[in-house]
Write an enzyme that holds these catalytic residues in place. Structure first.
Site, PDB file in Angstrom:
ATOM      1  N   GLY A 267      -0.591   1.283  -4.314  1.00  0.00           N
ATOM      2  CA  GLY A 267       0.596   0.868  -5.353  1.00  0.00           C
ATOM      3  C   GLY A 267       1.046   2.162  -6.194  1.00  0.00           C
ATOM      4  O   GLY A 267       1.828   1.924  -6.854  1.00  0.00           O
ATOM      5  N   ALA A 268       0.576   3.329  -6.049  1.00  0.00           N
ATOM      6  CA  ALA A 268       0.859   4.320  -6.747  1.00  0.00           C
ATOM      7  C   ALA A 268       2.684   4.699  -6.697  1.00  0.00           C
ATOM      8  O   ALA A 268       3.314   4.917  -7.516  1.00  0.00           O
ATOM      9  CB  ALA A 268       0.045   5.770  -6.521  1.00  0.00           C
ATOM     10  N   GLY A 269       2.922   4.693  -5.284  1.00  0.00           N
ATOM     11  CA  GLY A 269       4.280   4.928  -5.095  1.00  0.00           C
ATOM     12  C   GLY A 269       5.136   3.856  -5.549  1.00  0.00           C
ATOM     13  O   GLY A 269       6.471   4.008  -6.084  1.00  0.00           O
ATOM     14  N   ASP A 270       4.740   2.402  -5.491  1.00  0.00           N
ATOM     15  CA  ASP A 270       5.406   1.507  -5.953  1.00  0.00           C
ATOM     16  C   ASP A 270       5.587   1.641  -7.866  1.00  0.00           C
ATOM     17  O   ASP A 270       6.444   1.365  -8.110  1.00  0.00           O
ATOM     18  CB  ASP A 270       4.687   0.217  -5.649  1.00  0.00           C
ATOM     19  CG  ASP A 270       4.542   0.011  -4.249  1.00  0.00           C
ATOM     20  OD1 ASP A 270       5.482   0.503  -3.644  1.00  0.00           O
ATOM     21  OD2 ASP A 270       3.555  -0.362  -3.855  1.00  0.00           O
TER      22      ASP A 270
END
Length: 330
Positions: A267-270
């Site tokens: 979820g870091a990129g999201d």
């Protein structure tokens, strides 16, 4: 526009996220293979849904468009969107197919491996005529990935939604979010991901996706700029602990990462994308103003970093004050 430490305030325009939402099953202990895992925790996932919740968590307006199974997990996921302030009037439920599942192992280094249960899952069965076109037309930003391009009828629904959003004057935001195990072959993945490339106004790729799409093992400006197209307003390359790089028609550069204790990169990129979109939704002139864009990307990097400090994507997505605190303390 109000500024927090130089970061523009979260916008009020609607950001619509299109694609898949699913259940991730994550081992109760890190650093083991799926077979070795003693048990699993269920966590809501799916990149487009994560982006919608990331926007809402930061105080922005978000909606999700996609299809879930008419089953316990599907209704649970719709409930999670609503609890997190995301509009769910773009969701349809499939009577015959189940909500997608993914088993995700966290390796010792915090990176992930995936095993998917989708044969077919409800998200793959979204049809063009099921789209909530009014919701899509009311968006300022329309965000999507590439998983929805893999099979029909969802592929046609994706292309129709993009076309309607473009006609309505939305900014089109694309994060390919490569998941190779879901594609018939690497060649097909590359071909289909690139088939809609020139429609996007804003594209974000990871370093791994950059290598995959260019066929080069170099992560440099020349490699990134080989993905540039004339209608693009902003190309971003995320580099994990090395921050992010940005490219526009008139300037390019890099923004350093924040160093945190990484537990899970899910979820870091999201989170990064949600932060970026929520800060430009009301004022796209930021994309042409390098000092302001750098402040927004610093904020997006902070949001991405915070998301890696807890297990699971959605529980780890930060509020605005969390990110500002990290920026201030750096």
């Amino acid at each position: 526009m109000a500024l927090n430490n130089g970061v523009p305030a979260t916008g009020t325009g609607l950001i619509v996220s299109f694609g898949e939402m699913l259940i991730d099953f994550v081992p109760t202990v890190s650093g083991v293979s799926l077979a070795e895992a003693p048990g699993f925790l269920k966590a809501p996932g799916g990149a487009p849904a994560n982006v919608a919740i990331a926007v809402s968590r930061l105080g922005g307006k978000a909606a999700f468009v996609g299809k879930l199974g008419d089953d316990e997990f599907g209704h649970m996921l719709a409930g999670i969107l609503k609890e997190n302030g995301v509009r769910a009037d773009g969701i349809t439920f499939d009577q015959g197919a189940r909500t997608a599942l993914a088993f995700v192992t966290l390796r010792a280094d915090g990176e992930r491996e995936f095993m998917f249960y989708r044969n077919p899952s409800a998200d793959m069965l979204l049809r063009p005529e099921e789209l909530n076109l009014e919701l899509i037309r009311s968006a300022k930003v329309f965000h999507y990935g590439s998983i929805s391009l893999i099979v029909e009828p969802c592929r046609s629904a994706h292309l129709k939604a993009m076309e309607v959003a473009k006609e309505a004057g939305c900014l089109l935001s694309y994060d390919p979010n490569l998941r190779l195990p879901l594609w018939p072959s690497a060649e097909e993945a590359r071909k289909q991901i690139l088939s809609i490339w020139e429609k996007a106004d804003l594209i974000k790729v990871s370093d791994v996706e950059l290598e995959f799409l260019t066929g080069s093992d170099k992560i440099d400006d020349a490699s990134a700029l080989s993905l540039w197209h004339p209608n693009l307003k902003l190309l971003l390359v995320t580099l994990g602990e090395h921050g992010s790089r940005y490219y526009t028609k008139n300037f390019h550069g890099s923004v350093d990462a924040f160093h945190v204790n990484t537990v899970d990169t899910t979820g870091a990129g999201d989170s990064f994308v949600g932060a970026l979109l929520s800060n430009i939704v009301d004022d796209q002139s930021i994309l042409e103003d390098e000092p302001r864009l750098r402040e927004v990307l610093k904020f997006a990097n902070a949001c991405g970093a915070i998301t890696t400090t807890k297990k699971g994507a959605i529980p780890a997505l930060p509020k605005e004050e969390d990110a500002l605190k990290l920026i201030k303390g750096a």
